[in-house]
Design an enzyme around this catalytic site. Structure first.
Site, PDB file in Angstrom:
ATOM      1  N   GLU A  34      49.447  81.635   9.732  1.00  0.00           N
ATOM      2  CA  GLU A  34      49.877  80.324  10.952  1.00  0.00           C
ATOM      3  C   GLU A  34      50.213  81.468  12.272  1.00  0.00           C
ATOM      4  O   GLU A  34      51.110  82.273  11.940  1.00  0.00           O
ATOM      5  CB  GLU A  34      50.536  80.044  10.817  1.00  0.00           C
ATOM      6  CG  GLU A  34      50.628  78.310  11.398  1.00  0.00           C
ATOM      7  CD  GLU A  34      49.461  77.438  10.752  1.00  0.00           C
ATOM      8  OE1 GLU A  34      48.396  77.423  11.628  1.00  0.00           O
ATOM      9  OE2 GLU A  34      49.412  76.624   9.341  1.00  0.00           O
ATOM     10  N   GLY A 127      48.670  67.282  14.214  1.00  0.00           N
ATOM     11  CA  GLY A 127      48.031  68.478  13.924  1.00  0.00           C
ATOM     12  C   GLY A 127      47.170  68.585  13.290  1.00  0.00           C
ATOM     13  O   GLY A 127      47.062  70.219  12.391  1.00  0.00           O
ATOM     14  N   ASP A 175      40.468  76.405  14.620  1.00  0.00           N
ATOM     15  CA  ASP A 175      40.489  75.063  14.863  1.00  0.00           C
ATOM     16  C   ASP A 175      38.865  74.964  14.469  1.00  0.00           C
ATOM     17  O   ASP A 175      37.877  73.909  13.609  1.00  0.00           O
ATOM     18  CB  ASP A 175      41.503  74.191  15.756  1.00  0.00           C
ATOM     19  CG  ASP A 175      42.870  74.960  15.472  1.00  0.00           C
ATOM     20  OD1 ASP A 175      43.135  74.493  14.680  1.00  0.00           O
ATOM     21  OD2 ASP A 175      43.462  73.796  16.324  1.00  0.00           O
TER      22      ASP A 175
HETATM   23  C1  GLA Z   1      46.905  75.347  16.857  1.00  0.00           C
HETATM   24  C2  GLA Z   1      46.208  76.363  17.616  1.00  0.00           C
HETATM   25  C3  GLA Z   1      45.432  77.323  16.220  1.00  0.00           C
HETATM   26  C4  GLA Z   1      46.737  78.008  16.100  1.00  0.00           C
HETATM   27  C5  GLA Z   1      47.391  77.680  15.239  1.00  0.00           C
HETATM   28  C6  GLA Z   1      48.203  78.758  14.746  1.00  0.00           C
HETATM   29  O1  GLA Z   1      46.405  74.723  15.474  1.00  0.00           O
HETATM   30  O2  GLA Z   1      44.857  75.231  17.906  1.00  0.00           O
HETATM   31  O3  GLA Z   1      44.265  78.007  17.264  1.00  0.00           O
HETATM   32  O4  GLA Z   1      46.794  79.185  16.510  1.00  0.00           O
HETATM   33  O5  GLA Z   1      47.843  76.301  15.961  1.00  0.00           O
HETATM   34  O6  GLA Z   1      47.758  79.211  13.604  1.00  0.00           O
END
Ligand code: GLA
Length: 390
Positions: A34, A127, A175
């Protein structure tokens, strides 16, 4: 809402003259890794069975009409291929509109418009990457309607550009990559520096991945996210005064420990520590899964959460309560927040025969501490973005 219902609604809404196509893009969870993607490190996400559907057909003129069943009150949003600039009033439709704009900027010819209807079942603001899901479902829609020859990783990169440059959210590649490249029953170990990746089968035996939604509104998430990014850049600059590195992801734990004194600000040093240690944990997580060591894998999830709580400081009372309560339950091998943090969801590795009891116990503790209840989903890992051939 099943696919045929969506097609019926599309036909009723648009009375299309051309062939109707249906597409799906998932949401994602991140198992571990993360806040490492924008640091050139590893992530380990998987696409889930929740996601976004799009039903679409080409039009003869240069008009594009967007409609979302989830946001009926916004009505039909109409744009033309001749003006694809971001417009605040276009609201959620800026995501697909940005994809159209950036496809054209990448050199793809879209000579006619199209009509599209969206429907998503990713829990709102959880999220789980509903925005990347709508970007990628639009990507596969454009690929199919216009028969474009586009490499999937290029599509993923376009999705990230839309997020960064069109929407204005400074997120990493994770993502869009997870959603564009997802594979049923597999997670993806991705090196965000080189984009080398490998699929890892997720075979959990008696265990399942539980997704637990804090149901917290993610206020300030964006500004805090950007703050963490610049703290990491700051740490990198300090380290670069002595080390020839391009990202924090290049540092081993030993190299970090030997050189951390170069980072003058104590808070910034903690941020960098998280990025470096989390990167190592992510690589170790694959090894644990390959060795069928679910206990070891769960332990890494727990360490990840603690690091996000104390060193990276992106959790908050809601996520911490969920995760700590999960740790105390019989039948839980590990738990951590997933995604950007500041609310959103946690994941837990849970004995499938104890799911009900665990949910009840977590709900009781969380509700009495936080004042409202969490929501639970069982994660099934599905395929990445694709056209559905019915
Ligand atoms: C969000 C962002 C990703 C990543 C996560 C943390 O989901 O879109 O690119 O940085 O936070 O790991």
């Amino acid at each position: 809402m099943n696919e045929q219902t969506l097609i019926d609604k599309f036909i009723e809404l648009y009375q299309p003259k051309n062939e109707v196509h249906t597409f799906f893009a998932p949401g994602r969870i991140n198992l571990i890794g993360e806040h490492t993607d924008y640091n050139g490190g590893y992530v380990f996400p998987a696409s889930i069975s929740f996601g976004t559907y799009a039903v679409a057909a080409k039009r003869e003129d240069r008009t594009i009409q967007f409609y979302s069943i989830n946001l009926k009150e916004k009505g039909m949003i109409t744009v033309t291929l001749d003006d694809l600039n971001y417009q605040k009033d276009d609201n959620w439709a800026n995501y697909p509109k940005g994809m159209v704009d950036f496809f054209i900027k990448a050199g793809f010819e879209l000579s006619h418009g199209f009509d599209v209807l969206y429907y998503g079942n990713i829990p709102n603001a959880a999220g789980l990457s509903s925005s990347a899901s709508i970007e990628l479902v639009t990507g596969v829609l454009l690929e199919s309607l216009y028969q474009l020859d586009i490499d999937r990783i290029d599509m993923v990169k376009i999705g990230q550009q839309v997020e960064n440059k069109y929407i204005g959210v400074n997120s990493g590649i994770m993502d869009q990559f997870a959603i564009g490249m997802g594979k049923k029953n597999h997670a993806i170990l991705l090196d965000c520096d080189t984009l080398d990746y490998q699929y890892a089968p997720i075979e959990l035996g008696n265990y399942v991945i539980m997704i637990i939604n804090t149901n917290k509104r993610r206020e300030l998430a964006e500004s805090k996210y950007n703050e963490r990014r610049s703290e990491c850049e700051h740490a990198l600059k300090d380290l670069q005064t002595q080390l020839p590195i391009k990202s924090l992801g290049e540092l081993s734990i030993d190299q970090f420990e030997t050189n951390k004194h170069l980072i003058s600000n104590e808070v910034v040093r903690k941020r960098a520590k998280h990025a470096v240690y989390e990167n190592q944990r992510t690589k170790d997580a694959l090894a644990k899964l390959q060795a069928d060591d679910l206990v070891g894998f769960g332990q890494l999830l727990n360490e990840s959460h603690l690091s996000l709580q104390y060193d990276y400081e992106v959790t908050g009372v809601e996520l911490d309560t969920l995760v700590q309560t999960a740790w105390e339950q019989d039948g839980v091998l590990g738990a951590r927040m997933t995604g950007a943090g500041f609310g959103g969801c946690a994941i837990a590795l849970v004995d499938k025969n104890k799911v009900d009891q665990i949910e009840k116990n977590i709900t009781d503790v969380y509700t009495s501490k936080v004042g409202y209840s969490p929501t639970f989903y069982q994660a099934t890992i599905g395929d990445g973005a694709k056209e559905l051939k019915l």
